[in-house]
Scaffold this motif. Structure first.
Motif, short mmCIF file in Angstrom:
data_model
loop_
_atom_site.label_atom_id
_atom_site.label_comp_id
_atom_site.label_asym_id
_atom_site.label_seq_id
_atom_site.Cartn_x
_atom_site.Cartn_y
_atom_site.Cartn_z
N GLU A 73 -21.22 -43.46 7.63
CA GLU A 73 -20.64 -42.31 8.27
C GLU A 73 -20.11 -43.42 10.16
O GLU A 73 -18.90 -43.22 10.05
CB GLU A 73 -20.86 -41.21 8.54
N ALA A 74 -21.38 -43.68 10.26
CA ALA A 74 -20.86 -44.25 12.00
C ALA A 74 -19.93 -45.41 11.71
O ALA A 74 -19.14 -45.49 12.40
CB ALA A 74 -22.32 -44.63 12.83
N LEU A 75 -20.32 -46.03 10.60
CA LEU A 75 -19.34 -47.55 10.37
C LEU A 75 -17.72 -47.41 10.54
O LEU A 75 -16.84 -48.08 10.21
CB LEU A 75 -20.02 -48.66 9.88
N SER A 76 -18.14 -46.05 9.71
CA SER A 76 -16.56 -46.21 9.38
C SER A 76 -15.82 -45.43 10.37
O SER A 76 -14.58 -45.88 10.42
CB SER A 76 -16.96 -44.73 8.26
N ARG A 77 -15.61 -44.73 11.37
CA ARG A 77 -15.59 -44.12 11.88
C ARG A 77 -15.20 -45.55 12.99
O ARG A 77 -14.16 -45.40 13.49
CB ARG A 77 -16.46 -43.28 12.84
N ILE A 78 -15.92 -46.26 13.37
CA ILE A 78 -16.25 -47.85 14.01
C ILE A 78 -14.66 -48.24 13.25
O ILE A 78 -13.56 -49.08 13.98
CB ILE A 78 -17.33 -48.38 14.12
N ALA A 79 -14.85 -49.34 12.41
CA ALA A 79 -13.92 -49.19 11.20
C ALA A 79 -12.19 -48.99 11.72
O ALA A 79 -11.61 -49.37 11.61
CB ALA A 79 -14.36 -49.69 10.29
#
Length: 277
Positions: A73-79
């Motif tokens: 979820e954190a990775l998705s927000r960053i990307a």
């Protein structure tokens, strides 16, 4: 799973960034959407995540304690926050069995990242070379099946772990060769900033060499001259930010001094990071 062509384009671009002839790929690691946007605004060509920083920001210790769902979820927000290629630190893969590892790779791609760091320090002293190689091959196959040339940066803790006080160089070469043959696109050796040793490793390792740098490390130019093609600073970005929070809190709660707020970004500047998104 069908990938958008834009993801494969970013993956190819990320590979190309490791081959620049005159300068290394320098990665200032991010841990949330705002830090990713700030890194992009500063002129970065790619964004890397820090597993330790993401873990701390979500209330977990570093070292395979963060659940995969929260990490993704954190990775998705960053990307989604940046137009740059994103590479994800996935620790040891958020799962020991094959299907869990495949699920992590698919989730990384679905989140919009085009690279990963995968480490061999899950076991003590380190993962067996054959087993880690098998896992890297599984990652490669899973990404290839999805149609994305995922950049696999294979981290080995031969130096950082301190488990090979007399044979770290030879052990690094053994692991690097095996991981490369299994499908790794780069080799990451944290805990090593000695320019002579890095130069010797870069001569013997046929894929881009990644070093972890920080305060007191050689400059990017010196590291590049030694053969390093990728430089990252890991959780240092977050630690610097959290140190600022700590100092500010102590000043405000101590003597009521507001001077720690000098030089902060304005509300408008922060809000503008996400304008039109």
């Amino acid at each position: 799973m069908t990938m958008h062509p834009e993801l494969e384009s970013k993956a190819l671009r990320f590979h190309e960034l490791h081959a620049a002839p005159h300068a290394p790929l320098v990665l200032v690691n991010a841990w949330d959407a705002a830090s990713a946007r700030m890194v992009e605004e500063a002129g970065a060509t790619a964004v890397a995540t820090s597993s330790s920083a993401i873990s701390w920001s979500l209330g977990y210790q570093d070292g395979d304690h963060l659940p995969r769902q929260l990490a993704m979820e954190a990775l998705s927000r960053i990307a989604k926050a940046t137009r740059l290629p994103v590479t994800a630190d996935i620790e040891t893969g958020y799962g020991r069995i094959d299907e869990e590892l495949r699920a992590t790779v698919r989730a990384v791609l679905e989140a919009g990242a085009v690279g990963i760091n995968i480490e061999d320090s899950a076991e003590q002293p380190l993962s067996e070379i054959a087993e880690q190689s098998r896992r890297i091959a599984l990652i490669r196959q899973t990404a290839d099946d999805a149609g994305v040339r995922l950049f696999i940066n294979a981290r080995t803790d031969t130096y950082w772990s301190g488990k090979f006080p007399d044979t770290a160089y030879e052990e690094t070469l053994r692991r690097a060769d095996a991981y490369r043959q299994a499908g790794a696109d780069g080799i990451f050796v944290p805990g090593l900033t000695d320019l002579h040793i890095l130069h010797e490793l870069s001569r013997r390792i046929s894929v881009p060499l990644n070093a972890l740098a920080g305060l007191g490390s050689p400059s990017p130019g010196e590291l590049h001259d030694a053969g390093v093609r990728r430089i990252s600073i890991g959780g240092s970005t977050a630690r610097a930010a959290y140190a600022t929070v700590s100092r500010l809190a102590m000043e405000v709660l101590g003597d009521g001094n507001w001077s720690g707020l000098a030089g902060t970004l304005s509300y408008a500047e922060m809000d503008a990071l996400f304008g039109g998104r």
